[in-house]
Design a protein around this motif. Structure first.
Motif, PDB file in Angstrom:
ATOM      1  N   ILE A  57       0.844  -1.194   0.000  1.00 28.17           N
ATOM      2  CA  ILE A  57       0.000   0.000   0.000  1.00 28.17           C
ATOM      3  C   ILE A  57       0.884   1.251   0.000  1.00 28.17           C
ATOM      4  N   GLY A  58       0.240   2.411  -0.018  1.00 26.58           N
ATOM      5  CA  GLY A  58       0.978   3.665   0.065  1.00 26.58           C
ATOM      6  C   GLY A  58       0.918   4.512  -1.186  1.00 26.58           C
ATOM      7  N   TYR A  59       0.296   4.025  -2.245  1.00 20.52           N
ATOM      8  CA  TYR A  59       0.266   4.766  -3.504  1.00 20.52           C
ATOM      9  C   TYR A  59      -0.675   5.974  -3.457  1.00 20.52           C
ATOM     10  N   HIS A  61      -1.098   7.774  -0.482  1.00 21.45           N
ATOM     11  CA  HIS A  61      -0.824   8.410   0.810  1.00 21.45           C
ATOM     12  C   HIS A  61      -0.787   9.928   0.688  1.00 21.45           C
ATOM     13  N   PHE A 404      -9.267   2.869  -0.714  1.00 25.88           N
ATOM     14  CA  PHE A 404      -7.900   3.232  -0.367  1.00 25.88           C
ATOM     15  C   PHE A 404      -7.759   4.644   0.168  1.00 25.88           C
ATOM     16  N   ASP A 408      -4.476   4.614   2.962  1.00 22.90           N
ATOM     17  CA  ASP A 408      -3.260   5.430   2.845  1.00 22.90           C
ATOM     18  C   ASP A 408      -3.523   6.792   3.487  1.00 22.90           C
TER      19      ASP A 408
END
Length: 409
Positions: A57-59, A61, A404, A408
């Motif tokens: 994950i993190g795209y 954020h 998402f 994030d």
């Protein structure tokens, strides 16, 4: 060059250029349809069987929690819309309720009823969206067309109230910004009268559809041990036998005054989750009909009376000098809550959504942490996906109903 190769040839001969197994590493994402956001799944495959899954994950954020620590409380509230952007009202409400618990505010009854109306209407809209896109992910494109048509009528009601369809900002710390428009309850009744027929059409297309059931039944089975291990909530928890809903277990607003059932199942598979979402739409409709009757018997106050933290009504601001001065201070400098910390859980359409706030008496939270259900349900995938076919990955990710924007953070 030939002399160098001859000299190094024995070393080259000892290198294995081929793996001794037939496993393959596949990047599933970060752009794919069933995640409704940027999820990269690193899948290790043995043929078509998933052996190992690693969510990355993190795209998306954006540092939402750190943003909150640099905004006054009222200023941050519209930012919560961008968490679960399919269900903005629940985010607004969860944050507002946490701040109200920190301040010790008492919310007028009419404001509580309006909040519950918006929450349950948004729950219906969110569930219809889930059924629509989940059907599309699995291959039932017609379901998206029927579902999105009905969802638009619900969004019309939200727009009539606050002027927005996706990011609502429809809740305020201390109450709600507006009373219901004229004839809004009548229009809500029309929507609720039409809803069973439209939901029946979707059920008729899906429940006895052998392709739909083959894609969902016994796929992505959540056991009670997995539910405890990953702290699941919402439908992901109730699908494996736990009858747990925060609206019943730790009631907020007026949920202890309305009658509704908590649907749950024991199978734990993707099909059981689909059935629970459909039944929750009916239960939210049942709650809304009770709220319409309760609304008519309330006084007109929609904001808490607490000048230290909440601006006075517009009539007072326009006519009384002291109220205008207090309003300027609250808008420009922000409120100063008492020192302390609070965590308040709420039942969003996807599960437990809660805000932890640590206050040191300043206009900004010293620390703010958001507990979102999608984050835990994404972590579950590393235990849930192994053993399934690659074709089932889309079904399982889709049935987890993850967004998402709230992962994030």
């Amino acid at each position: 060059m030939a002399q160098i190769y001859t000299k190094l040839k024995p070393q080259f001969e000892n290198i294995a250029f081929e793996r001794d197994d037939d496993k393959m590493i596949l990047n599933f994402g970060p752009q794919h349809p069933s995640a409704h956001g940027q999820l990269r799944l690193i899948l290790e495959l043995d043929g078509e069987i998933v052996v190992k899954a690693t969510p990355d994950i993190g795209y998306l954020h954006r540092g939402v929690e750190k943003m909150a620590e640099n905004m006054i409380y009222n200023e941050f509230l519209p930012t919560t819309d961008r968490l679960d952007y399919i269900n903005a009202t629940s985010n607004n409400y969860a944050f507002a309720l946490s701040v109200e618990k920190l301040l010790g505010l008492e919310i007028p009854r009419r404001a509580q009823i309006i909040r519950m109306m918006l929450l349950e209407l948004n729950r219906i809209i969110s569930h219809i969206f889930f059924i629509s896109v989940h059907g599309m992910d699995v291959g039932a494109l017609s379901i998206m067309l029927y579902g999105f048509k009905e969802r638009e009528y619900g969004l019309d009601l939200i727009e009539d109230y606050c002027g927005a369809r996706l990011t609502h900002s429809s809740i305020r710390i201390g109450g709600v910004p507006l009373d219901l428009p004229k004839d809004w309850c009548e229009h809500l009744n029309i929507f609720l009268d039409r809803l069973p027929k439209e939901i029946g059409i979707i059920e008729g297309l899906l429940e006895k559809n052998r392709i739909w059931r083959a894609r969902l039944e016994n796929v992505g089975v959540v056991t009670k041990d997995l539910a405890k291990k990953w702290a699941l909530s919402g439908v992901m928890l109730r699908c494996c036998g736990y009858k747990w809903d925060i609206r019943k277990e730790e009631p907020y607003e007026l949920y202890d005054e309305v009658e509704f059932d908590i649907p749950y199942a024991n199978d734990g598979d993707s099909y059981a989750r689909y059935l629970l979402y459909m039944e929750e739409i009916r239960q939210s409709s049942r709650i809304l009909r009770q709220l319409i009757k309760m609304y008519k018997d309330t006084s007109p106050e929609i904001m808490a009376d607490c000048p230290q933290y909440i601006s006075a009504p517009k009539e007072q601001i326009m006519t009384q000098n002291y109220s205008l001065m207090e309003h300027f201070v609250l808008v420009a400098q922000g409120m100063r809550p008492p020192i302390g910390e609070v965590y308040v859980p709420t039942e969003s359409p996807k599960g437990e959504l809660g805000f932890f706030i640590n206050s040191i008496g300043e206009p900004y939270p010293y620390r703010l942490k958001i507990r979102t259900p999608s984050f835990f349900h994404t972590g579950l995938l590393q235990d849930l996906l192994p053993g399934h076919y690659l074709a089932d990955v889309v079904t399982i990710v889709g049935s987890a109903n993850i967004i998402f924007g709230e992962i994030d953070r």
